[in-house]
Scaffold this motif. Structure first.
Motif, PDB file in Angstrom:
ATOM      1  N   PRO A 127       0.803  -1.233   0.000  1.00 12.60           N
ATOM      2  CA  PRO A 127       0.000   0.000   0.000  1.00 12.60           C
ATOM      3  C   PRO A 127       0.831   1.275   0.000  1.00 12.60           C
ATOM      4  O   PRO A 127       0.394   2.300  -0.525  1.00 12.60           O
ATOM      5  CB  PRO A 127      -0.820  -0.125   1.287  1.00 12.60           C
ATOM      6  N   ARG A 128       2.047   1.232   0.598  1.00  8.24           N
ATOM      7  CA  ARG A 128       2.904   2.420   0.627  1.00  8.24           C
ATOM      8  C   ARG A 128       3.582   2.675  -0.720  1.00  8.24           C
ATOM      9  O   ARG A 128       4.100   3.765  -0.965  1.00  8.24           O
ATOM     10  CB  ARG A 128       3.957   2.282   1.726  1.00  8.24           C
ATOM     11  N   ASN A 129       3.583   1.666  -1.578  1.00  9.70           N
ATOM     12  CA  ASN A 129       4.172   1.796  -2.904  1.00  9.70           C
ATOM     13  C   ASN A 129       3.173   1.254  -3.929  1.00  9.70           C
ATOM     14  O   ASN A 129       3.406   0.225  -4.560  1.00  9.70           O
ATOM     15  CB  ASN A 129       5.498   1.045  -2.985  1.00  9.70           C
ATOM     16  N   PRO A 130       2.039   1.929  -4.086  1.00 10.01           N
ATOM     17  CA  PRO A 130       0.965   1.393  -4.933  1.00 10.01           C
ATOM     18  C   PRO A 130       1.380   1.284  -6.396  1.00 10.01           C
ATOM     19  O   PRO A 130       2.104   2.130  -6.925  1.00 10.01           O
ATOM     20  CB  PRO A 130      -0.163   2.415  -4.747  1.00 10.01           C
ATOM     21  N   GLN A 131       0.897   0.242  -7.036  1.00 15.02           N
ATOM     22  CA  GLN A 131       1.169   0.013  -8.449  1.00 15.02           C
ATOM     23  C   GLN A 131      -0.090   0.131  -9.303  1.00 15.02           C
ATOM     24  O   GLN A 131      -0.003   0.129 -10.528  1.00 15.02           O
ATOM     25  CB  GLN A 131       1.774  -1.390  -8.638  1.00 15.02           C
ATOM     26  N   HIS A 132      -1.237   0.194  -8.681  1.00 16.09           N
ATOM     27  CA  HIS A 132      -2.502   0.188  -9.418  1.00 16.09           C
ATOM     28  C   HIS A 132      -3.334   1.442  -9.156  1.00 16.09           C
ATOM     29  O   HIS A 132      -3.771   2.090 -10.102  1.00 16.09           O
ATOM     30  CB  HIS A 132      -3.311  -1.061  -9.061  1.00 16.09           C
ATOM     31  N   LEU A 133      -3.558   1.756  -7.906  1.00 15.56           N
ATOM     32  CA  LEU A 133      -4.355   2.920  -7.541  1.00 15.56           C
ATOM     33  C   LEU A 133      -3.391   4.066  -7.242  1.00 15.56           C
ATOM     34  O   LEU A 133      -2.882   4.218  -6.134  1.00 15.56           O
ATOM     35  CB  LEU A 133      -5.231   2.597  -6.321  1.00 15.56           C
ATOM     36  N   LEU A 134      -3.144   4.885  -8.268  1.00 13.51           N
ATOM     37  CA  LEU A 134      -2.054   5.845  -8.222  1.00 13.51           C
ATOM     38  C   LEU A 134      -2.530   7.266  -7.970  1.00 13.51           C
ATOM     39  O   LEU A 134      -3.621   7.658  -8.407  1.00 13.51           O
ATOM     40  CB  LEU A 134      -1.274   5.813  -9.544  1.00 13.51           C
ATOM     41  N   THR A 135      -1.680   8.032  -7.287  1.00 12.81           N
ATOM     42  CA  THR A 135      -1.914   9.458  -7.095  1.00 12.81           C
ATOM     43  C   THR A 135      -1.326  10.229  -8.266  1.00 12.81           C
ATOM     44  O   THR A 135      -0.181   9.999  -8.654  1.00 12.81           O
ATOM     45  CB  THR A 135      -1.264   9.941  -5.790  1.00 12.81           C
TER      46      THR A 135
END
Length: 238
Positions: free
Chosen positions: A215-223
């Motif tokens: 979760p701290r390095n998301p690959q799908h739900l990006l900012t």
């Protein structure tokens, strides 16, 4: 036309600063909100007799009254508990009365000017459509079935709150498209519910815990900094 706001706050001095209508304990607050439904409820978490979370749960089961939680609790888990039970916004103590009044005005405006989720899909240029799977939409390892209200990461089912599911299904229908917080807010204001843009951030944070490997390095739900969020298939297949 006048607006009726019920304030349930155990600190009488603070309550006097913000009061339109006043309840000092949970039982009174629930009785007043039930028998004379206000336009909005400012609800303290720690009330004698009946706590704010239980009041929020009961009122949300009964209808769509806008609820702003007011509390000294400020941890992420506390915030998520309040939102999951149906609170529309959340302020921590100490607070500035003028900010509280501004939040109240915002919630009242949104409660009278509801944006439907369907309108979100029309605000941006068309993006590549998601592929179908399980009778739903697939984006990378994520599958969203709107008809059955189901989410899967690979074959693992994921339990989502109604708000989380609305955001995820909207984004899955248009993968790689950037949604502003204001646009995603439209997913959460259906049926008269009112929320702030900060609530969108909390739902995104919670969704990352459920669908991301890290979760701290998301690959799908990006900012997308300065704009909002997007849902992608991911770059590393995580």
């Amino acid at each position: 036309m006048s607006t009726y706001v019920l304030v349930a706050e155990d600190d009488r001095k603070q309550a006097e600063l913000i009061r339109r209508y006043l309840a000092h304990d949970g039982v009174t607050a629930l009785r007043e909100a039930t028998h004379r439904p206000p336009d909005l409820l400012v609800l303290d978490w720690m009330l004698p007799g009946l706590d704010g979370l239980e009041i929020c749960r009961r009122l949300r089961e009964a209808g769509e009254l806008p609820i702003l939680m007011l509390t000294a609790r400020s941890t992420e888990n506390d915030l998520l508990r309040g939102l999951d039970l149906g609170a529309d916004d959340y302020m921590t103590k100490p607070f500035r009365p003028r900010e509280l009044v501004a939040r109240i005005r915002t919630l009242l405006r949104r409660s009278h000017h509801t944006v439907r989720p369907a309108s979100v899909a029309a605000v941006s240029p068309a993006a590549p459509a998601a592929s179908g799977n399980r009778g739903g939409l697939t984006v990378g390892r994520l599958t969203v079935n709107a008809a059955q209200h189901q989410v899967f990461v690979h074959d693992r089912p994921v339990n989502c709150t109604p708000g989380e599911f609305r955001i995820l299904s909207t984004m899955a229908a248009s993968p790689d498209r950037v949604f502003t917080r204001s646009q995603l807010l439209g997913c959460l204001t259906d049926h008269g519910r009112t929320v702030s843009e900060r609530t969108v951030d909390v739902h995104i944070l919670n969704l990352r815990k459920k669908i991301e490997t890290s979760p701290r390095n998301p690959q799908h739900l990006l900012t997308v900094h300065g704009i909002g969020y997007k849902l992608t298939s991911g770059n590393n297949g995580a």
